[in-house]
Design a protein around this motif. Sequence first.
Motif, PDB file in Angstrom:
ATOM      1  N   ASP A   1      13.349  -0.913   0.351  1.00  0.00           N
ATOM      2  CA  ASP A   1      13.373   0.455   0.882  1.00  0.00           C
ATOM      3  C   ASP A   1      12.365   1.357   0.176  1.00  0.00           C
ATOM      4  N   GLU A   2      12.117   1.091  -1.099  1.00  0.00           N
ATOM      5  CA  GLU A   2      11.164   1.920  -1.831  1.00  0.00           C
ATOM      6  C   GLU A   2       9.751   1.774  -1.264  1.00  0.00           C
ATOM      7  N   SER A   3       9.402   0.592  -0.845  1.00  0.00           N
ATOM      8  CA  SER A   3       8.091   0.379  -0.233  1.00  0.00           C
ATOM      9  C   SER A   3       7.975   1.177   1.058  1.00  0.00           C
TER      10      SER A   3
ATOM     11  N   LEU B   1       2.829   2.388  14.471  1.00  0.00           N
ATOM     12  CA  LEU B   1       2.395   1.732  13.243  1.00  0.00           C
ATOM     13  C   LEU B   1       3.560   0.907  12.710  1.00  0.00           C
ATOM     14  N   MET B   2       3.283  -0.325  12.326  1.00  0.00           N
ATOM     15  CA  MET B   2       4.383  -1.193  11.892  1.00  0.00           C
ATOM     16  C   MET B   2       3.961  -2.082  10.726  1.00  0.00           C
ATOM     17  N   GLU B   3       4.955  -2.456   9.901  1.00  0.00           N
ATOM     18  CA  GLU B   3       4.633  -3.314   8.764  1.00  0.00           C
ATOM     19  C   GLU B   3       5.881  -3.993   8.209  1.00  0.00           C
ATOM     20  N   ARG B   4       5.632  -5.133   7.574  1.00  0.00           N
ATOM     21  CA  ARG B   4       6.693  -5.858   6.870  1.00  0.00           C
ATOM     22  C   ARG B   4       6.769  -5.350   5.432  1.00  0.00           C
TER      23      ARG B   4
ATOM     24  N   PRO C   1       2.631  -7.163   1.222  1.00  0.00           N
ATOM     25  CA  PRO C   1       3.856  -6.396   0.970  1.00  0.00           C
ATOM     26  C   PRO C   1       4.135  -6.213  -0.513  1.00  0.00           C
ATOM     27  N   GLU C   2       3.719  -7.174  -1.335  1.00  0.00           N
ATOM     28  CA  GLU C   2       3.930  -7.064  -2.779  1.00  0.00           C
ATOM     29  C   GLU C   2       3.190  -5.856  -3.355  1.00  0.00           C
ATOM     30  N   GLU C   3       2.009  -5.590  -2.840  1.00  0.00           N
ATOM     31  CA  GLU C   3       1.243  -4.436  -3.326  1.00  0.00           C
ATOM     32  C   GLU C   3       1.940  -3.123  -2.988  1.00  0.00           C
TER      33      GLU C   3
ATOM     34  N   LEU D   1      -0.104  -1.986   9.597  1.00  0.00           N
ATOM     35  CA  LEU D   1      -0.548  -1.057   8.557  1.00  0.00           C
ATOM     36  C   LEU D   1      -1.402  -1.742   7.492  1.00  0.00           C
ATOM     37  N   LEU D   2      -0.902  -2.826   6.915  1.00  0.00           N
ATOM     38  CA  LEU D   2      -1.608  -3.501   5.824  1.00  0.00           C
ATOM     39  C   LEU D   2      -2.964  -4.044   6.283  1.00  0.00           C
TER      40      LEU D   2
END
Length: 274
Positions: free
Chosen positions: A176-178, A169-172, A141-143, A131-132
Amino acid sequence: MADYTKDEFVQLIKRLGAFISFKLSNLFNNLDTQSAGTIAGLAFALVFTWRLLRSPRARPQRQPKRQASTSHSSDATGTSNANIVSPGVFTSAEDASAQNVIDEFFQPVKPTLGQIVRQRLSEGRKVTCQLLGVILEETTPEELQEKATVRSSVLEILLEFTKFCDLYLMERVLDDESEKRVLLALQDAGIFTSGGLVKDKVLPIHVLFCSTDVGRTSFVRQLEPDWHIDTNTEIVSQLARFIRYQLHISPMKPERTAPNVFTSTSLEQFFGCT
């Protein structure tokens, strides 16, 4: 059509025939990249030429007889010689007119985005994608702890994906809020509803989250997709032995890549949408 002498008309037909023969040669040499529209245009051009050859040409009007006169004969001879065009010689206007008529039949048909996607993916039926930096504007991931923004320019490509393959679609993510933020952004962009997809049925789009890059690599290995799309050079390198094809999204082309790894600055650029 302008009146031509018999020889001029024959030469024009020969030019038409030669040009069509040239186009035929190019067509069959590159048949795998030609569309059905081009072949139809060629057939139409051949029929057009055949009918042109068969159709009777209007006879030129006779010039009124003139009084025999030395002075008039001299003027008429000079004028006539000035207007005569040697057989086989054409003016630039006539050449351009004939060329324009022929070119209209051989205009290349631009492929649709769906055709491009299928061709570039070699009819792959399963695609995994980070995704990113690919689907999202954010790159870390910080963003995602602050916001998640879907790139509007990739929406049509994703829709074409779902028409013939399963998309994962996958991401680190760091919390949980992210994860919730990403899912909401995808939903607001219409990714889960585009193309008449129904939420309570099995969807061709799946979203997976993990806490490490190793987790993403594991997801891809387990799913065994035909294509994997990623921005991480190390992950792409590790998966090269296991995945049939990969697309590495990177602003710069790496010095060394495996034969089954393609490189592009963006998903849109790879599918010709920029």
